[in-house]
Design a protein around this motif. Structure first.
Motif, PDB file in Angstrom:
ATOM      1  N   ILE A 274       0.836  -1.198   0.000  1.00 26.59           N
ATOM      2  CA  ILE A 274       0.000   0.000   0.000  1.00 26.59           C
ATOM      3  C   ILE A 274       0.873   1.251   0.000  1.00 26.59           C
ATOM      4  O   ILE A 274       0.603   2.224  -0.703  1.00 26.59           O
ATOM      5  N   CYS A 275       1.943   1.197   0.798  1.00 24.67           N
ATOM      6  CA  CYS A 275       2.845   2.352   0.864  1.00 24.67           C
ATOM      7  C   CYS A 275       3.483   2.619  -0.497  1.00 24.67           C
ATOM      8  O   CYS A 275       3.635   3.768  -0.910  1.00 24.67           O
ATOM      9  N   LYS A 276       3.838   1.570  -1.191  1.00 25.88           N
ATOM     10  CA  LYS A 276       4.456   1.729  -2.509  1.00 25.88           C
ATOM     11  C   LYS A 276       3.512   2.412  -3.489  1.00 25.88           C
ATOM     12  O   LYS A 276       3.940   3.155  -4.374  1.00 25.88           O
ATOM     13  N   GLY A 277       2.202   2.185  -3.305  1.00 20.27           N
ATOM     14  CA  GLY A 277       1.237   2.748  -4.240  1.00 20.27           C
ATOM     15  C   GLY A 277       0.713   4.109  -3.867  1.00 20.27           C
ATOM     16  O   GLY A 277       0.430   4.934  -4.752  1.00 20.27           O
ATOM     17  N   CYS A 278       0.598   4.392  -2.548  1.00 23.79           N
ATOM     18  CA  CYS A 278      -0.021   5.667  -2.184  1.00 23.79           C
ATOM     19  C   CYS A 278       0.481   6.257  -0.867  1.00 23.79           C
ATOM     20  O   CYS A 278       0.007   7.317  -0.449  1.00 23.79           O
ATOM     21  N   GLY A 279       1.409   5.577  -0.179  1.00 22.99           N
ATOM     22  CA  GLY A 279       1.809   6.022   1.146  1.00 22.99           C
ATOM     23  C   GLY A 279       3.129   6.753   1.186  1.00 22.99           C
ATOM     24  O   GLY A 279       3.908   6.731   0.228  1.00 22.99           O
TER      25      GLY A 279
ATOM     26  N   LYS B 215       9.957   1.651   6.412  1.00 19.07           N
ATOM     27  CA  LYS B 215      10.209   1.922   5.001  1.00 19.07           C
ATOM     28  C   LYS B 215       9.461   3.176   4.558  1.00 19.07           C
ATOM     29  O   LYS B 215       8.463   3.578   5.180  1.00 19.07           O
ATOM     30  N   TYR B 216       9.949   3.778   3.460  1.00 20.52           N
ATOM     31  CA  TYR B 216       9.284   4.979   2.959  1.00 20.52           C
ATOM     32  C   TYR B 216       9.284   4.983   1.441  1.00 20.52           C
ATOM     33  O   TYR B 216      10.093   4.308   0.799  1.00 20.52           O
ATOM     34  N   ASN B 217       8.353   5.772   0.903  1.00 17.28           N
ATOM     35  CA  ASN B 217       8.201   5.924  -0.539  1.00 17.28           C
ATOM     36  C   ASN B 217       8.891   7.231  -0.955  1.00 17.28           C
ATOM     37  O   ASN B 217       8.366   8.314  -0.691  1.00 17.28           O
ATOM     38  N   PRO B 218      10.070   7.140  -1.575  1.00 15.84           N
ATOM     39  CA  PRO B 218      10.828   8.368  -1.897  1.00 15.84           C
ATOM     40  C   PRO B 218      10.064   9.334  -2.793  1.00 15.84           C
ATOM     41  O   PRO B 218      10.144  10.551  -2.601  1.00 15.84           O
ATOM     42  N   THR B 219       9.326   8.791  -3.756  1.00 17.31           N
ATOM     43  CA  THR B 219       8.635   9.645  -4.725  1.00 17.31           C
ATOM     44  C   THR B 219       7.551  10.478  -4.057  1.00 17.31           C
ATOM     45  O   THR B 219       7.477  11.709  -4.243  1.00 17.31           O
ATOM     46  N   ILE B 220       6.704   9.827  -3.269  1.00 16.23           N
ATOM     47  CA  ILE B 220       5.598  10.551  -2.630  1.00 16.23           C
ATOM     48  C   ILE B 220       6.122  11.446  -1.512  1.00 16.23           C
ATOM     49  O   ILE B 220       5.627  12.575  -1.319  1.00 16.23           O
ATOM     50  N   ALA B 221       7.130  10.966  -0.765  1.00 17.03           N
ATOM     51  CA  ALA B 221       7.692  11.796   0.300  1.00 17.03           C
ATOM     52  C   ALA B 221       8.256  13.097  -0.269  1.00 17.03           C
ATOM     53  O   ALA B 221       8.046  14.188   0.285  1.00 17.03           O
ATOM     54  N   GLU B 222       8.949  13.007  -1.394  1.00 14.87           N
ATOM     55  CA  GLU B 222       9.508  14.199  -2.027  1.00 14.87           C
ATOM     56  C   GLU B 222       8.406  15.111  -2.559  1.00 14.87           C
ATOM     57  O   GLU B 222       8.474  16.345  -2.419  1.00 14.87           O
TER      58      GLU B 222
END
Length: 360
Positions: free
Chosen positions: A290-295, A338-345
């Motif tokens: 879920i995180c990879k897709g929207c988190g 873990k974190y999603n670099p794209t959405i975090a940025e």
């Protein structure tokens, strides 16, 4: 004349005596030979017995090696987490049993009723074991059979899923399995670490009301967050049809959103992201898919490893090493931030150094 007769008689007696001696020696020799033959025969029989026993054991081993198993796999829906769990299960079971195991793998496409249909087909085909991947699949298996061994995986809380009050960790029937439950208190702490209550006071909890374990997770996390001072609001959608409208409402009323390990959400992460990211609302997710897709971030487990653990349990059941009714539910041993670099940025969220980036 008398002397001649006496000589003849003595000669006859001597001959008779020699004949008797010869006969006795022959009989003694024959008797000895017979005894030796009998002893040799007995020795041969004794030496043959272990060989016969060994041959019997070899035959039993060969018969055991010829045993084949059919495994029915019912997966609720196709998404990264469940796919990884199924893959891990198959890899572990194939490694343990080789070509003797075959899989009947079916996907319910997110429909609980289809889960029931799939399980009933497994029962009719008398499979040797059923893997129920996700809560709805496990519930269908519970209703469908009380004799075929069932292992669940990607199920958060078995007591909730199976309607067991005061669940002790062992189901005690034909059901066991593995849980994907991550520490919910630590997930709440993660939300607080990244989005402090002073700046993000309102938390929306977005989940599918049809999934019992999703309800369990949001209720538990809500309690932790409210202790920290957050104001929490539940946003429940019944299925993918009303997810868009509910997510839109949640994003307009929340500073940050929490999404638990929810199969409907996991299958619709693009939709959720297309609503929440443009609104500038970050999401803490219950699992990596879920995180990879929207988190933005998650405290998650490896679903592949979870599947491997389940596969090893299956091997023990099939070979008779363990009884499914006595096997406690097993849990993941490690959890990773873990974190999603794209959405975090995109949202301007600063991530601490101890978080691991999710690979795209």
């Amino acid at each position: 004349m008398k002397k001649k007769t006496l000589s003849v008689m003595m000669a006859a007696l001597l001959a008779l005596s020699m004949t008797a001696c010869g006969s006795s020696a022959s009989e003694t020799s024959a008797s000895t030979d017979n005894a030796s033959a009998q002893e040799e025969s007995a020795a041969q029989e004794e030496s043959a017995a272990p060989a016969e026993e060994e041959t019997s054991e070899t035959a039993d081993a060969a018969e055991a090696s010829d045993q084949t198993y059919t495994i029915g796999i019912c997966q609720l829906v196709q998404h990264d987490a469940l796919d990884a769990a199924t893959r891990g299960f198959k890899d572990a079971l194939t490694e343990a049993l080789g070509d003797s195991v075959t899989f009947d793998e079916q996907n319910a496409q997110g429909d609980s009723n289809t889960c029931a249909t799939i399980i009933n087909s497994f029962v009719s085909n008398d499979v040797d074991l059923i893997l129920a991947n996700a809560t709805a699949a496990l519930q269908a298996a519970q209703a469908g059979t009380d004799t075929i061994p069932v292992l669940g995986t990607s199920v958060t809380e078995y007591g909730v899923a199976l309607g067991i009050d005061d669940f002790s960790g062992t189901v005690g029937t034909n059901i066991s399995g593995t849980s994907d439950l991550a520490p919910l208190d630590q997930q709440a702490q993660m939300l607080n670490e990244l989005f402090p209550v002073a700046d993000y006071p309102n938390v929306g909890l977005l989940y599918c009301s049809a999934e019992a374990n999703s309800q369990y997770q949001v209720d538990t996390v809500q309690a932790y967050l409210e202790e920290m001072g957050y104001t929490c609001q539940l946003y429940a959608f019944s299925d993918s049809n009303d997810l868009s409208s509910v997510a839109t409402t949640a994003s307009s009323e929340s500073d940050v959103i929490y999404v638990p390990t929810d199969n409907t959400a996991a299958n619709n992460t693009e939709l959720i992201n297309n609503i929440c990211q443009p609104a500038g609302v970050p999401i803490i997710a219950g699992e990596e898919g879920i995180c990879k897709g929207c988190g933005v971030a998650t405290l998650s487990i490896s679903y592949y490893d979870l599947g491997v653990t389940t596969g090893k349990m299956a091997a023990k059941i099939l070979t008779g090493e363990s009884n499914v009714s006595e096997m406690p539910i097993e849990y993941a041993e490690t959890f990773t931030k873990k974190y999603n670099p794209t959405i975090a940025e995109a949202l301007g969220v600063t991530i601490p150094d101890d978080y691991v980036a999710i690979e795209e």
